[in-house]
Design a protein around this motif. Structure first.
Motif, mmCIF file in Angstrom:
data_model
loop_
_atom_site.group_PDB
_atom_site.id
_atom_site.type_symbol
_atom_site.label_atom_id
_atom_site.label_comp_id
_atom_site.label_asym_id
_atom_site.label_seq_id
_atom_site.Cartn_x
_atom_site.Cartn_y
_atom_site.Cartn_z
ATOM 1 N N UNK A 226 0.803 -1.233 0.000
ATOM 2 C CA UNK A 226 0.000 0.000 0.000
ATOM 3 C C UNK A 226 0.833 1.279 0.000
ATOM 4 N N UNK A 227 2.088 1.234 0.465
ATOM 5 C CA UNK A 227 2.910 2.439 0.472
ATOM 6 C C UNK A 227 3.159 2.979 -0.924
ATOM 7 N N UNK A 228 3.218 2.107 -1.917
ATOM 8 C CA UNK A 228 3.441 2.543 -3.290
ATOM 9 C C UNK A 228 2.161 3.067 -3.928
ATOM 10 N N UNK A 229 1.055 2.910 -3.240
ATOM 11 C CA UNK A 229 -0.234 3.271 -3.825
ATOM 12 C C UNK A 229 -0.895 4.463 -3.113
ATOM 13 N N UNK A 230 -0.140 5.237 -2.335
ATOM 14 C CA UNK A 230 -0.742 6.306 -1.543
ATOM 15 C C UNK A 230 -1.107 7.539 -2.360
ATOM 16 N N UNK A 231 -0.443 7.774 -3.455
ATOM 17 C CA UNK A 231 -0.675 8.997 -4.218
ATOM 18 C C UNK A 231 -1.391 8.685 -5.530
ATOM 19 N N UNK A 232 -1.559 9.687 -6.357
ATOM 20 C CA UNK A 232 -2.334 9.535 -7.594
ATOM 21 C C UNK A 232 -1.658 8.647 -8.633
ATOM 22 N N UNK A 233 -0.347 8.531 -8.614
ATOM 23 C CA UNK A 233 0.385 7.830 -9.665
ATOM 24 C C UNK A 233 0.564 6.350 -9.338
ATOM 25 N N UNK A 234 -0.518 5.655 -9.072
ATOM 26 C CA UNK A 234 -0.416 4.242 -8.681
ATOM 27 C C UNK A 234 0.079 3.374 -9.836
ATOM 28 N N UNK A 235 -0.349 3.682 -11.043
ATOM 29 C CA UNK A 235 0.097 2.877 -12.189
ATOM 30 C C UNK A 235 1.591 3.060 -12.448
ATOM 31 N N UNK A 236 2.090 4.273 -12.252
ATOM 32 C CA UNK A 236 3.523 4.519 -12.439
ATOM 33 C C UNK A 236 4.319 3.775 -11.372
ATOM 34 N N UNK A 237 3.830 3.780 -10.136
ATOM 35 C CA UNK A 237 4.520 3.069 -9.060
ATOM 36 C C UNK A 237 4.546 1.564 -9.339
ATOM 37 N N UNK A 238 3.421 1.012 -9.766
ATOM 38 C CA UNK A 238 3.363 -0.417 -10.085
ATOM 39 C C UNK A 238 4.285 -0.743 -11.256
ATOM 40 N N UNK A 239 4.248 0.069 -12.302
ATOM 41 C CA UNK A 239 5.132 -0.149 -13.452
ATOM 42 C C UNK A 239 6.599 -0.036 -13.075
ATOM 43 N N UNK A 240 6.931 0.896 -12.181
ATOM 44 C CA UNK A 240 8.309 1.031 -11.723
ATOM 45 C C UNK A 240 8.798 -0.194 -10.981
ATOM 46 N N UNK A 241 7.951 -0.741 -10.120
ATOM 47 C CA UNK A 241 8.339 -1.962 -9.398
ATOM 48 C C UNK A 241 8.518 -3.112 -10.379
ATOM 49 N N UNK A 242 7.607 -3.248 -11.327
ATOM 50 C CA UNK A 242 7.716 -4.340 -12.301
ATOM 51 C C UNK A 242 8.942 -4.161 -13.196
ATOM 52 N N UNK A 243 9.239 -2.930 -13.600
ATOM 53 C CA UNK A 243 10.425 -2.691 -14.426
ATOM 54 C C UNK A 243 11.694 -2.990 -13.632
ATOM 55 N N UNK A 244 11.715 -2.575 -12.375
ATOM 56 C CA UNK A 244 12.864 -2.881 -11.526
ATOM 57 C C UNK A 244 13.056 -4.371 -11.350
ATOM 58 N N UNK A 245 11.962 -5.086 -11.154
ATOM 59 C CA UNK A 245 12.045 -6.540 -11.024
ATOM 60 C C UNK A 245 12.565 -7.159 -12.317
ATOM 61 N N UNK A 246 12.082 -6.686 -13.451
ATOM 62 C CA UNK A 246 12.524 -7.208 -14.742
ATOM 63 C C UNK A 246 14.016 -6.968 -14.953
ATOM 64 N N UNK A 247 14.482 -5.769 -14.625
ATOM 65 C CA UNK A 247 15.905 -5.465 -14.776
ATOM 66 C C UNK A 247 16.744 -6.356 -13.871
ATOM 67 N N UNK A 248 16.313 -6.534 -12.630
ATOM 68 C CA UNK A 248 17.058 -7.389 -11.709
ATOM 69 C C UNK A 248 17.079 -8.836 -12.185
#
Length: 110
Positions: A80-102
């Motif tokens: 939920x910490x990544x979903x507190x503000x309006x940019x929830x899709x950007x936060x989710x995409x950032x986590x997924x992109x980071x996971x993909x890079x790792x």
């Protein structure tokens, strides 16, 4: 394993059978509908096993899609910490992109 599945299905069948019995259905009818609610799992297991055996070339991609969906749900619902503000899709995409890079770094540098 069949015993474990059977034990699990007792409460699922009861969740259907007991309200039917309270509603006035006969014991036989309530038991029948409870048992039929569990038969779907057996049919789906056979169909799933057939699908896996007949589509071995597509299986890695299907598992990749399922893993991506699970990561998306975990980030979207469980962090939920990544979903507190309006940019929830950007936060989710950032986590997924980071996971993909790792994952790419992990598999290519080993």
């Amino acid at each position: 394993m069949a015993l474990g599945i059977g034990i699990q299905n007792i409460r699922e069948g009861s969740a259907l059978s007991l309200p039917l019995r309270v509603e006035g259905r006969s014991r036989k009818s309530a038991f029948y509908y409870g048992a039929m609610s569990a038969i779907v799992e057996s049919i789906a297991a056979v169909l799933g096993a057939y699908a896996v055996m007949s589509m071995t070339q597509l299986l890695p991609y299907a598992l990749l899609f399922a893993a991506g969906a699970m990561i998306y749900v975990a980030v979207e619902e469980l962090v939920p910490g990544a979903q507190e503000h309006k940019n929830t899709d950007i936060a989710t995409g950032g986590v997924m992109a980071g996971f993909l890079i790792m994952m790419l770094l992990d598999t290519t540098l080993v």
